[in-house]
Design an enzyme around this catalytic site. Structure first.
Site, mmCIF file in Angstrom:
data_model
loop_
_atom_site.group_PDB
_atom_site.id
_atom_site.type_symbol
_atom_site.label_atom_id
_atom_site.label_comp_id
_atom_site.label_asym_id
_atom_site.label_seq_id
_atom_site.Cartn_x
_atom_site.Cartn_y
_atom_site.Cartn_z
ATOM 1 N N CYS A 1 0.826 -1.220 0.000
ATOM 2 C CA CYS A 1 0.000 0.000 0.000
ATOM 3 C C CYS A 1 0.857 1.267 0.000
ATOM 4 O O CYS A 1 0.628 2.189 -0.787
ATOM 5 C CB CYS A 1 -0.925 -0.009 1.213
ATOM 6 S SG CYS A 1 -0.109 -0.467 2.764
ATOM 7 N N HIS B 1 -2.673 5.381 6.413
ATOM 8 C CA HIS B 1 -1.293 5.841 6.614
ATOM 9 C C HIS B 1 -1.221 7.318 6.210
ATOM 10 O O HIS B 1 -2.034 7.783 5.408
ATOM 11 C CB HIS B 1 -0.316 5.110 5.687
ATOM 12 C CG HIS B 1 -0.254 3.628 5.852
ATOM 13 N ND1 HIS B 1 0.163 3.010 7.001
ATOM 14 C CD2 HIS B 1 -0.516 2.624 4.973
ATOM 15 C CE1 HIS B 1 0.150 1.689 6.830
ATOM 16 N NE2 HIS B 1 -0.264 1.431 5.602
HETATM 17 N N1 LIG Z 1 -4.026 -5.055 4.937
HETATM 18 C C1 LIG Z 1 -3.181 -4.221 4.421
HETATM 19 O O1 LIG Z 1 -3.046 -3.103 4.901
HETATM 20 C C2 LIG Z 1 -2.382 -4.587 3.216
HETATM 21 C C3 LIG Z 1 -2.109 -3.609 2.281
HETATM 22 C C4 LIG Z 1 -1.375 -3.938 1.135
HETATM 23 C C5 LIG Z 1 -0.866 -5.212 1.008
HETATM 24 N N2 LIG Z 1 -1.120 -6.140 1.977
HETATM 25 C C6 LIG Z 1 -0.546 -7.466 1.769
HETATM 26 O O2 LIG Z 1 -1.565 -8.336 1.288
HETATM 27 C C7 LIG Z 1 -1.336 -9.655 1.789
HETATM 28 C C8 LIG Z 1 -2.589 -10.091 2.518
HETATM 29 O O3 LIG Z 1 -2.806 -9.191 3.590
HETATM 30 P P1 LIG Z 1 -4.235 -9.027 4.252
HETATM 31 O O4 LIG Z 1 -4.163 -7.772 5.049
HETATM 32 O O5 LIG Z 1 -5.306 -9.203 3.265
HETATM 33 O O6 LIG Z 1 -4.208 -10.256 5.252
HETATM 34 P P2 LIG Z 1 -5.461 -10.875 6.014
HETATM 35 O O7 LIG Z 1 -6.518 -9.867 6.221
HETATM 36 O O8 LIG Z 1 -4.897 -11.587 7.183
HETATM 37 O O9 LIG Z 1 -6.031 -11.910 4.957
HETATM 38 C C9 LIG Z 1 -5.315 -13.040 4.539
HETATM 39 C C10 LIG Z 1 -6.264 -14.197 4.556
HETATM 40 O O10 LIG Z 1 -5.608 -15.349 4.051
HETATM 41 C C11 LIG Z 1 -6.174 -16.475 4.673
HETATM 42 N N3 LIG Z 1 -5.167 -17.524 4.752
HETATM 43 C C12 LIG Z 1 -4.275 -17.774 5.723
HETATM 44 N N4 LIG Z 1 -3.483 -18.817 5.370
HETATM 45 C C13 LIG Z 1 -3.902 -19.218 4.149
HETATM 46 C C14 LIG Z 1 -3.502 -20.240 3.260
HETATM 47 N N5 LIG Z 1 -2.495 -21.078 3.543
HETATM 48 N N6 LIG Z 1 -4.164 -20.378 2.090
HETATM 49 C C15 LIG Z 1 -5.206 -19.568 1.779
HETATM 50 N N7 LIG Z 1 -5.637 -18.584 2.605
HETATM 51 C C16 LIG Z 1 -4.972 -18.409 3.766
HETATM 52 C C17 LIG Z 1 -6.646 -16.041 6.044
HETATM 53 O O11 LIG Z 1 -7.978 -16.428 6.193
HETATM 54 P P3 LIG Z 1 -8.403 -17.822 6.782
HETATM 55 O O12 LIG Z 1 -7.252 -18.430 7.530
HETATM 56 O O13 LIG Z 1 -9.565 -17.465 7.652
HETATM 57 O O14 LIG Z 1 -8.799 -18.586 5.570
HETATM 58 C C18 LIG Z 1 -6.686 -14.517 5.967
HETATM 59 O O15 LIG Z 1 -7.993 -13.992 6.157
HETATM 60 C C19 LIG Z 1 -0.075 -9.577 2.633
HETATM 61 O O16 LIG Z 1 1.043 -9.855 1.818
HETATM 62 C C20 LIG Z 1 -0.029 -8.127 3.038
HETATM 63 O O17 LIG Z 1 1.264 -7.675 3.356
HETATM 64 C C21 LIG Z 1 -1.898 -5.879 3.054
#
Ligand SMILES: NC(=O)c1ccc[n+]([C@@H]2O[C@H](COP(=O)([O-])OP(=O)(O)OC[C@H]3O[C@@H](n4cnc5c(N)ncnc54)[C@H](OP(=O)(O)O)[C@@H]3O)[C@@H](O)[C@H]2O)c1
Length: 343
Positions: free
Chosen positions: A140, A220
């Site tokens: 982001c 942010h």
């Molecule tokens: N949030 C932010 O601010 C943001 C911004 C830009 C980029 N990112 C990046 O985007 C990515 C995801 O972040 P996020 O914030 O979306 O994380 P998140 O909200 O924790 O979502 C990730 C989801 O993946 C699922 N998961 C966990 N292990 C898994 C597996 N082995 N296979 C399939 N699903 C699985 C989890 O759900 P279940 O375990 O319930 O299935 C979880 O809800 C990261 O690389 C992060 O750095 C995040």
């Protein structure tokens, strides 16, 4: 139609699924989750086929009364491309599975850049990823900085970027994150990882970044100083940025004094999940001192990378050029409607 699988249906994954579904040239094959919870339930309610990411946990879905369409491997095999939005590090682990099924994949900004063939920002390097099997849509903050750097570089040339990133402690649902009553230099030493990350998009750019974490969840905030190679007026820079897509220059009269008001504006505009896909730059903060540009911009961490993921799909598959893709993405998502107007 481009068949898109979404592996990881959390903050980023569920937003990307909705954005992909809105595109005229894409369909969502399904989404994968590890366990049944409210997000699994809402995926089913929205009509997305749900796939099990972990074999052993499949019975849990049945016990919760949630029907599965299959295993994640089947999702990967049936997709033209997968958007991996799993927690940081898991995307890298999944890379082997994508290779096995010969399915190109997009990883997210939490993954290391050396895991992938290229990093991506639609405004900056759209053409660099065609045919690359594993691509990372940068984080982001890096997305927000890259979008700002692109027009400044083209119009004026850049000597050096210095940015201080005041980062939200966690997303609204991340009750385990912090700080809850502190202001943390993070990291204490220079640089924060964001500068080197911007260099994955702009390898030759001279950039220093510093990071702090604060007890906030909404957005942010970046305090940016760019030393330009020429000396435009602040008005000229403002006009340039106002003409950019995915950039909202906040007019003074709106009375928007911080990220809370921006979120309120997005809610009033009926944006889905009150998402703000654009960089939000305070117009009156755009200042020039000699060749030094200063400004403040707010970045909605949960959503600014969403249109970038949609564009990355077309860019990797060579399905559209940059202008065509960005236009299609923005119109389909409603990003072409200014934040000050109802959708
Ligand atoms: N949030 C932010 O601010 C943001 C911004 C830009 C980029 N990112 C990046 O985007 C990515 C995801 O972040 P996020 O914030 O979306 O994380 P998140 O909200 O924790 O979502 C990730 C989801 O993946 C699922 N998961 C966990 N292990 C898994 C597996 N082995 N296979 C399939 N699903 C699985 C989890 O759900 P279940 O375990 O319930 O299935 C979880 O809800 C990261 O690389 C992060 O750095 C995040």
């Amino acid at each position: 139609m481009i068949r898109v699988g979404i592996n990881g249906y959390g903050t980023i994954g569920k937003r990307v699924a909705d954005a992909v579904r809105a595109q005229p040239d894409m369909e969502v094959v399904g989404v994968a989750k590890t366990r049944p919870n409210f997000e699994a339930q809402s995926a089913v309610e929205k009509g997305f086929d749900l796939y099990a990411a972990i074999e052993d946990r499949k019975p849990q879905f049945g016990e919760a009364g949630i029907e599965l369409a299959g295993d994640v491997e089947e999702l990967v095999e049936a997709s033209d491309i997968v958007v991996d939005a799993c927690p940081s590090g898991i995307g890298a682990d999944n890379a082997e599975m994508y290779r096995e099924y010969d399915t190109p994949a997009l990883l997210q900004g939490g993954e290391d850049s050396d895991v992938v063939g290229a990093s991506f920002n639609a405004r900056s390097n759209y053409d660099a990823v065609e045919g690359v099997d594993l691509v990372r849509v940068v984080s982001c903050n890096t997305t927000g900085l890259s979008r700002l750097i692109a027009p400044l570089q083209e119009a004026y040339g850049i000597e050096k970027v210095r940015a201080t990133l005041v980062r939200r402690g966690g997303d609204p649902t991340q009750s385990d994150r912090g700080p809850i009553n502190d202001i943390l230099p993070d990291p204490v030493g220079l640089p924060s990882h964001h500068g080197p990350d911007v260099n994955t998009i702009y390898p030759d750019l001279d950039i220093d970044t510093l990071g702090l974490k604060v007890p906030a969840t909404l957005m942010h905030m970046h305090s940016v100083n760019v030393s330009l190679e020429s000396e435009p007026t602040a008005e000229k820079v403002r006009t340039l940025l106002e003409g950019e897509r995915r950039m909202f220059v906040i007019p003074e009269w709106l009375g928007v004094d911080g990220s809370g008001a921006i979120k309120e504006l997005a809610q009033d505009a009926d944006r889905p999940r009150a998402d703000i896909w654009e960089n939000c730059i305070w117009g009156e903060s755009i200042s020039m001192e000699g060749n030094d540009l200063y400004l403040f911009q707010a970045i909605h961490q949960e959503s600014d990378v969403v249109p970038e993921n949609v564009d990355a799909i077309r860019a990797v598959l060579g399905e559209a050029d940059q202008e065509e893709s960005i236009t299609t993405t923005d119109e389909a998502m409603g990003l072409d409607v200014p934040l000050t107007q109802m959708r």
